[in-house]
Design an enzyme around this catalytic site. Structure first.
Site, PDB file in Angstrom:
ATOM      1  CG  ASN A 141      -1.739   1.167   1.281  1.00 45.16           C
ATOM      2  OD1 ASN A 141      -2.666   1.353   0.546  1.00 45.16           O
ATOM      3  ND2 ASN A 141      -1.677   2.082   2.064  1.00 45.16           N
ATOM      4  CG  ASP A 200      -1.476   5.588   0.419  1.00 46.90           C
ATOM      5  OD1 ASP A 200      -0.878   5.687   1.522  1.00 46.90           O
ATOM      6  OD2 ASP A 200      -2.400   4.645   0.408  1.00 46.90           O
ATOM      7  CG  ASP A 230       0.404  -3.408   6.092  1.00 47.82           C
ATOM      8  OD1 ASP A 230      -0.094  -3.828   7.228  1.00 47.82           O
ATOM      9  OD2 ASP A 230       0.615  -2.343   5.956  1.00 47.82           O
ATOM     10  CD  GLU A 265      -3.568  -5.006   8.414  1.00 45.30           C
ATOM     11  OE1 GLU A 265      -3.864  -4.454   9.408  1.00 45.30           O
ATOM     12  OE2 GLU A 265      -3.309  -4.486   7.560  1.00 45.30           O
TER      13      GLU A 265
END
Ligand code: CA
Length: 533
Positions: A141, A200, A230, A265
């Site tokens: 990310n 990001d 993640d 996640e």
């Protein structure tokens, strides 16, 4: 005094009558512990900087992990001395200037505090000798601000150049406060959902995908078996661009290793998790069942097994509607949450929640230290959830987080102390994992029916490969007797676990056991589990 003698006498008679007719027969000992050949495994999450420090610099490292692998799995399925896990999720180990390493400076290396690529190769080799899958934390990310891609992007944007490196990240003039951060000397902002230190990536850009394809291939070539992704929630809306990116990632990773295992996640409500499964990702952590207010801990505390099993059944059914190949990923807590030992004060509840979590369909993830009941000293900050692993409570480790001492003794002693105590939490975890490895139906099967016996009892049939098991958890604080002669005629106990201390029951091999008589009466102590066939 008379009363006490009468009670003892009564207990003795109960005990005699039970042992007389029950025929507890220890089938467990004869059942083979099977080595997993697929992606259904009991995983262990290692927070690397806190696990084991091999060189005395107070930071855990990969050599330290290698020295503890026999504790996790000695490679011999016939021994009972190891935990028996068959997969490790390693917290981020790529170079980063933050202590938690969740913003990566260099995706092709190992942080020098933890070791080197050479040590990593040895670690992978040693894990594979023990049938342990290596799952790396992969942060797609965002990067660190000193990642060369971001450094170049930032410099170019400052010069007004937006068609080159800037495309790897999300630069905009429409900066929203909080998640957009100013580019010095310009009217541009960059997206950083978590902080200005975590810019990001632009995951829609072809160049970013080529970069991550190369990174993925790099680690798979080194023998990594899978990835924990993640911050999946921030890849984009689950129904649209987020899933499109994840599908791309899964297809790409499987093109290099068809058996790669990926767990995401996505810390959000169940409906977001359901929406993400069609992406083709193997697993998504079941957040609704974790944490101090999640289903495992809440219902264990309430002593309500039936409602908990109904929730597991509903959840497991839903994710398989979205992706028939989904592998559920259950856990009690992780490095971002208050430790389960804080939320469950009684030892028997810690054991009970661990048994339900570990034996339910899919994979289970044990956060290092959970198996010995390490508590967080405070809930003020993440660092309290990530304190040092206690190997020997008489010799506490010298572990620091950001230079601050980070060790909290376990209330039950360290690994060394618990290994020699048959009734310890650690030895209970070993038995849960062993039972899971003896009965492939538990993890791989489908729940075909929830059986209603009592509000305190969670019971279900699970079926895999034409073999059916009946799983019964008495989550209540009272012992229960249920008759199962019609539910499962000629039932045989396949395995049992008793979390409570109940001296009126039979004790064999130093454990309390559940009894089943010839009429199908099952005597369930408070906080106990039985698997029948
Ligand atoms: Ca070290």
């Amino acid at each position: 005094m008379k009363k006490i003698i009468a009670i003892i006498l009564a207990l003795f008679i109960v005990c005699l009558s039970m042992t007389g007719c029950s025929g507890y027969n220890d089938v467990t000992a004869d059942i083979e512990v099977q080595k997993s050949q697929d992606n259904y495994r009991n995983f262990y999450q290692i927070w690397v900087p806190s696990f084991c420090d091999s060189d005395g610099d107070t930071i855990g490292d990969l050599q330290g992990v290698i020295s503890k692998l026999d504790y996790l799995n000695d490679g011999d399925p016939t021994t009972d001395t190891d935990l028996g896990i068959e997969g490790i999720w390693f917290s981020p180990i790529m170079p980063s200037y933050s202590y938690h390493k969740y913003n990566v400076s260099d995706y092709y290396n190992i942080d020098p505090a933890f070791g080197s690529l050479e040590v990593f190769d040895t670690l992978v080799e040693e894990c594979h000798k023990r049938n342990i899958s290596v799952v790396m934390d992969l942060v797609l990310n965002h990067s660190a601000t000193d990642n060369p891609y971001f450094e170049q992007a930032y410099e170019q944007v400052k010069e007004g150049k937006l068609d080159d490196y800037a495309q790897y990240y999300n630069f905009t003039k429409e900066g929203q406060s909080g998640v957009y951060h100013a580019v010095e000397g310009t009217d541009y902002y960059y997206e950083g959902q978590f902080s200005p230190e975590m810019p990001d990536w632009n995951l829609s850009y072809e160049g970013t995908r080529e970069f991550f394809e190369d990174v993925t291939k790099f680690w798979l070539d080194r023998g990594v078996d899978g990835f924990r992704l993640d911050a999946v929630k921030y890849f984009g809306d689950a129904k649209t661009e987020g899933n499109e990116f994840l599908s791309w990632f899964m297809d790409m990773a499987r093109s290099y290793n068809p058996d790669v295992y990926v767990v995401g996640e996505l810390w959000s409500v169940n409906s977001d998790i359901y929406d993400c499964y069609p992406s083709g990702i193997d697993s998504l952590f079941a957040f609704g069942f974790s944490n101090s207010d999640g289903n495992f801990i809440s219902f264990t505390r309430l002593g309500n097994g039936q409602e908990l099993i109904e929730k597991i059944y509903k959840y497991d059914t839903r994710i398989h509607e979205e992706n028939p190949n989904a592998i559920n990923a259950f856990f009690l807590s992780n490095h971002d949450m208050v430790r389960s030992a804080n939320a469950l004060s009684e030892l028997e509840d810690k054991k009970m929640a661990a048994a339900i979590c570990g034996l339910s369909p899919g994979n289970s993830f044990i956060y290092n230290g959970e198996e010995i009941g390490i508590k967080a000293e405070s809930t003020d900050s993440d660092k309290y959830y990530r304190t040092g692993m206690i190997w020997d409570s008489e010799q506490l480790p010298d572990i620091t987080i950001n230079g601050e001492k980070a060790v909290v003794d376990s209330q039950y002693g360290g690994v060394k102390q618990q290994e020699s105590d048959e009734s310890s939490l650690l030895n209970f975890y070993k038995r849960i994992i062993k039972i899971d490895n003896q009965n492939p139906e538990l993890a791989r099967g489908t729940i075909t029916e929830v059986v209603e016996l009592d509000p305190a009892i969670g019971a279900y049939f699970v079926e895999y490969d034409s073999s059916k098991l009946l799983v019964i958890h008495n989550v209540g604080k009272e012992e229960k007797t249920v008759n199962i002669s019609e539910i499962l005629p000629e039932a045989q106990i396949r395995a049992d676990l008793v979390a409570s201390d109940c001296e009126e029951y039979e004790k064999k091999d130093s454990q309390w056991h559940i009894t089943l008589d010839d009429e199908g009466n099952l005597y369930l102590p408070a906080k106990s589990t039985v698997i029948l066939k």
